[in-house]
Structures are given as structure tokens and as C-alpha cells.
Design an enzyme around this catalytic site. Structure first.
Site, PDB file in Angstrom:
ATOM      1  N   HIS A   1       0.811  -1.218   0.000  1.00  0.00           N
ATOM      2  CA  HIS A   1       0.000   0.000   0.000  1.00  0.00           C
ATOM      3  C   HIS A   1       0.841   1.263   0.000  1.00  0.00           C
ATOM      4  CE1 HIS A   1       0.490  -0.354   4.485  1.00  0.00           C
ATOM      5  NE2 HIS A   1       0.559   0.959   4.386  1.00  0.00           N
TER       6      HIS A   1
ATOM      7  N   ASP B   1      -0.538  -7.397   0.733  1.00  0.00           N
ATOM      8  CA  ASP B   1       0.051  -6.106   1.064  1.00  0.00           C
ATOM      9  C   ASP B   1       1.570  -6.253   1.069  1.00  0.00           C
ATOM     10  OD1 ASP B   1       0.410  -3.479   1.659  1.00  0.00           O
ATOM     11  OD2 ASP B   1      -0.377  -3.583   3.706  1.00  0.00           O
TER      12      ASP B   1
ATOM     13  N   GLY C   1       3.485   5.785   9.154  1.00  0.00           N
ATOM     14  CA  GLY C   1       4.880   5.823   8.738  1.00  0.00           C
ATOM     15  C   GLY C   1       5.646   4.558   9.048  1.00  0.00           C
TER      16      GLY C   1
ATOM     17  N   SER D   1       4.501   1.637   8.310  1.00  0.00           N
ATOM     18  CA  SER D   1       4.139   0.663   7.274  1.00  0.00           C
ATOM     19  C   SER D   1       5.358   0.186   6.497  1.00  0.00           C
ATOM     20  CB  SER D   1       3.156   1.295   6.284  1.00  0.00           C
ATOM     21  OG  SER D   1       1.855   1.276   6.789  1.00  0.00           O
TER      22      SER D   1
ATOM     23  N   SER E   1       1.904  -4.033   7.965  1.00  0.00           N
ATOM     24  CA  SER E   1       0.816  -3.658   7.070  1.00  0.00           C
ATOM     25  C   SER E   1      -0.092  -2.612   7.713  1.00  0.00           C
ATOM     26  CB  SER E   1      -0.005  -4.888   6.686  1.00  0.00           C
ATOM     27  OG  SER E   1      -1.146  -4.533   5.945  1.00  0.00           O
TER      28      SER E   1
END
Length: 394
Positions: free
Chosen positions: A238, A266, A346, A348, A363
């Protein structure tokens, strides 16, 4: 990394302690006591070089003494090694497994058709054995049927829970009585053994506008590097679409997203060039020593796990569930691992690691690192297999 950054990485890598080594295998003829003695001897060597920072983090997160933290790391390492062997031994009767922190060993669930010889073999290998009704194959099939249903946004997700011997559906607490939720649960229960739990909030991804282990930027989004692979690094899907350019912590060009999938999955990977290169290190952000990556053996449910990200840095918790379907606003993502570790915007794409073994990339989740929450990651081995990548290890 760029040359201006490598000096720091080189020093921290040198300062890293060896971490956990490979645990020995159990001889087929070993008794439970003999297996424990063998494991204890191997584990003493394995944990002798664990960093003080990691032990300190374990003590803080789980309320352990230094010796208890060492013992837990050793027991988890043994459980990680035993789990795939237990699955093979149990065969069609296998119903899942998890690390029991109180007992300090792996518990393996089997159906009643498991033979006495099978149960004895599992016990002799050091596992506790629990008899349950449904096999892992049956539970996975039930989860797959639930995956075919349209879930309302108040349904956070669902996963196979080997301890409950059921597919557990998570529903936002104050939406449980909602008519759409109740209709979904009725259809889900018709798909197989289902239980319901409530959660504080709906999950969301942890990307953030210009905000990362180490951060990187694509467009106006900041995310975190997951793990180095030969030729680049893996991260969350993402965070960027295939072809999107990526800038590093210093604003310089790194490479491009070579592959990306979100939702449904993801995960993504980015190639590295322009003066950057890969190193098998996960940043400890001063909380613990930076961690060398030595492999990607999958930790069992119940094991401790830590996360590194550019916003909230280093946090630890436990693995709560595997193969979970997470119902994000953008669509469902499958085969995720649920943890009790917090995260924020942030983080992720950042690294989930257990000992020195890469686990996955961050994720999303709910909550934050002030009040607590839960976070999901996409398992790293799935990403490597999908794109034909090789993890960069020390």
C-alpha cells in the site's frame, strides 16, 4: 545504503552480538527429558551472546528477569524449529500449534484420529499434545469460505485460531449488534466452526504523508524499509504502485517499486541502485542493538516478536494469530499475521523480526504506541516466493 550512511551501519553491524543460533534437532529415539537436556545445552550457547538491549526489551515487555528472558528466547527458538516437523509428523490429523509461554514449549493440536504412535512421537520431541475436533485443513477450508463473503466495514477481519479450534471473526465492539454485522455472522457460522471476538477499532494501514526500520519516501508518502533482499528491499504494497520512484532518508533517489500488490495482498519490493546497496540489518533505534538478519524461520503463535519502524522505532509483543484476513477500507488482505505490537503512521512496510529471523513487513492495525493496539504483517517468505527474491542474510 548510500556511502554517507554506510559508516554508521558498518559500526552498528560490528557491534551486533551473534543473537540466536540454530537449535539442534531431536533424535527420533530421544525421550522428553533427553530432548529437554539436549535443547537446554544448545540453548545456553545460543543465548550467551544475546544483546543486553534485547534482553532489556524482553524484560520490559513481558515482566521477565534477564535469565527468564534468555530462557524464553531459547524455548521459542526450539519451538520454531519443532513446529514444521510437528506438522509433518501429525499429517492429516494436524490441527495447528502455538508456543505456550507459561509451559515454555510448543503445543500441537491433533484430531482424535491421530494414532498413539503419532502422539507419542510429538511428546518425545518435546511438544505438548492437545486433542481437538477440527483439523487445520478443515479450519482453513472454513476460512476460505468466509473469504468469499462480503464483509461490512465493522467486521475487522477473521483468522484460524488453533487454540480455539475455530475461525475467529473480529468485530468492532460498538458495532456488534449492527444488522449488517449480524447477517454476516449468520452466513459465516454456516461456513464452518466460527467464534466471535470484539476489538476496539477497525484496522487501517500505517502509511503517512511525508513521514518509516529506516524511512523511505514515494510521492508524499513515507513508509519503512522491511528487509534487504539481493537487489533491493521488501516493504508494504500500500506504500506505492509498481513503477513509482523511491527516495531515501536523505532525499536521494534509491530505485523504483518493481512489484506491488494491495489489497488482496500487502507486499512490494523496490530495486536499489544509484549509490545505495543492501545490508542484512534491522535498526534497533538505540532501544536495542541493531539486529543482524540470519534467516526467515517462521515463529509460532505465542512467540515473542519485535517491530522496527521509522515513526515509533522499536516495539515488541507476541504473535496472536496467522493466516488472518484483514478487512481494510480499501479491501480485504489475506494471509496476514496478527500481533500485539503497536504501530503508527509511517511504520508501514517496516521489519517484524523474531530473534535474528525475519518474519514480515508491517501492514496495518488499530491503536497507537501510547495507549496500545494490535498490528498485522505480511509474512516475508510469501513475498520472497511471489517475486523470486532471496533474503540478504549475514
Amino acid at each position: 545504503m548510500r556511502r554517507t550512511r554506510l559508516k554508521h551501519i558498518g559500526v552498528t553491524a560490528i557491534l551486533l552480538l551473534a543473537g540466536l543460533g540454530g537449535a539442534g534437532t531431536f533424535p527420533a529415539s530421544a525421550s522428553g527429558n533427553e530432548a529437554s537436556a539436549t535443547t537446554s545445552a544448545a540453548s545456553t550457547a545460543d543465548t550467551a551472546s544475546v544483546s543486553a538491549g534485547l534482553l532489556g526489551a524482553m524484560q520490559k515487555e513481558f515482566g521477565l528477569s534477564a535469565e527468564e528472558a534468555k530462557a524464553r528466547l531459547a524455548a521459542e527458538r526450539t519451538a520454531t524449529t519443532l513446529e514444521p516437523k510437528a506438522r509433518g509428523t501429525a499429517g492429516a490429523a494436524y490441527a495447528g500449534s502455538w508456543y505456550d509461554a507459561e509451559a515454555g514449549r510448543l503445543t500441537v493440536a491433533v484430531t482424535p484420529d491421530a494414532s498413539r504412535a503419532t502422539r507419542d512421537a510429538l511428546s518425545k520431541a518435546g511438544a505438548a499434545v492437545r486433542l481437538v475436533e477440527h483439523s487445520a485443513r478443515q479450519l482453513d477450508a472454513a476460512r476460505d469460505r468466509v473469504d468469499q463473503l462480503d464483509a461490512p466495514s465493522a467486521v475487522a477481519g477473521w483468522h484460524v485460531d488453533p487454540q480455539a479450534n475455530s475461525v475467529v471473526v473480529s468485530v468492532v465492539r460498538d458495532k456488534l449488534a449492527d444488522n449488517d454485522v449480524q447477517r454476516f455472522l449468520t452466513r459465516a457460522r454456516a461456513a464452518g466452526p466460527v467464534t466471535v471476538e470484539t476489538v476496539a477499532g477497525a484496522p487501517g494501514t500505517f502509511a503517512a504523508g511525508t513521514v518509516g526500520g529506516d524511512p523511505y519516501y514515494t510521492g508524499n508518502v513515507r513508509c519503512s524499509i522491511g528487509f534487504s533482499v539481493h537487489g533491493g528491499f521488501v516493504t508494504a504494497g500500500h506504500c506505492g504502485q509498481a513503477g513509482a520512484g523511491v527516495r531515501g532518508w536523505d532525499g536521494s533517489y534509491i530505485g523504483n517499486f518493481q512489484g506491488s500488490s494491495f489489497p488482496d495482498n500487502d507486499y512490494a519490493w523496490v530495486n536499489v541502485g544509484s549509490g545505495w546497496w543492501t545490508v542484512p540489518v534491522v535498526l534497533g533505534w538505540g532501544t536495542v542493538s541493531d539486529r543482524l538478519v540470519r534467516g526467515s524461520a517462521e515463529a509460532p503463535v505465542g512467540a515473542s516478536i519485535c517491530r522496527s519502524g521509522s515513526t515509533t522505532h522499536w516495539h515488541c509483543g507476541t504473535v496472536l494469530g496467522k493466516n488472518q484476513t484483514v478487512n481494510y477500507a480499501q479491501g480485504a488482505v489475506h494471509q496476514m499475521t496478527k500481533t500485539s505490537v503497536c504501530a503508527e503512521g509511517g511504520d508501514s512496510g517496516g521489519s517484524f523480526i523474531s530473534g535474528d529471523q525475519a518474519q514480515g513487513v508491517t501492514s496495518g492495525g488499530w491503536g497507537n504506541c501510547s495507549s496500545g493496539g494490535e498490528t498485522w504483517f505480511q509474512p516475508v517468505n510469501e513475498i520472497l516466493n511471489r517475486y523470486g527474491l532471496t533474503l540478504h542474510t549475514y
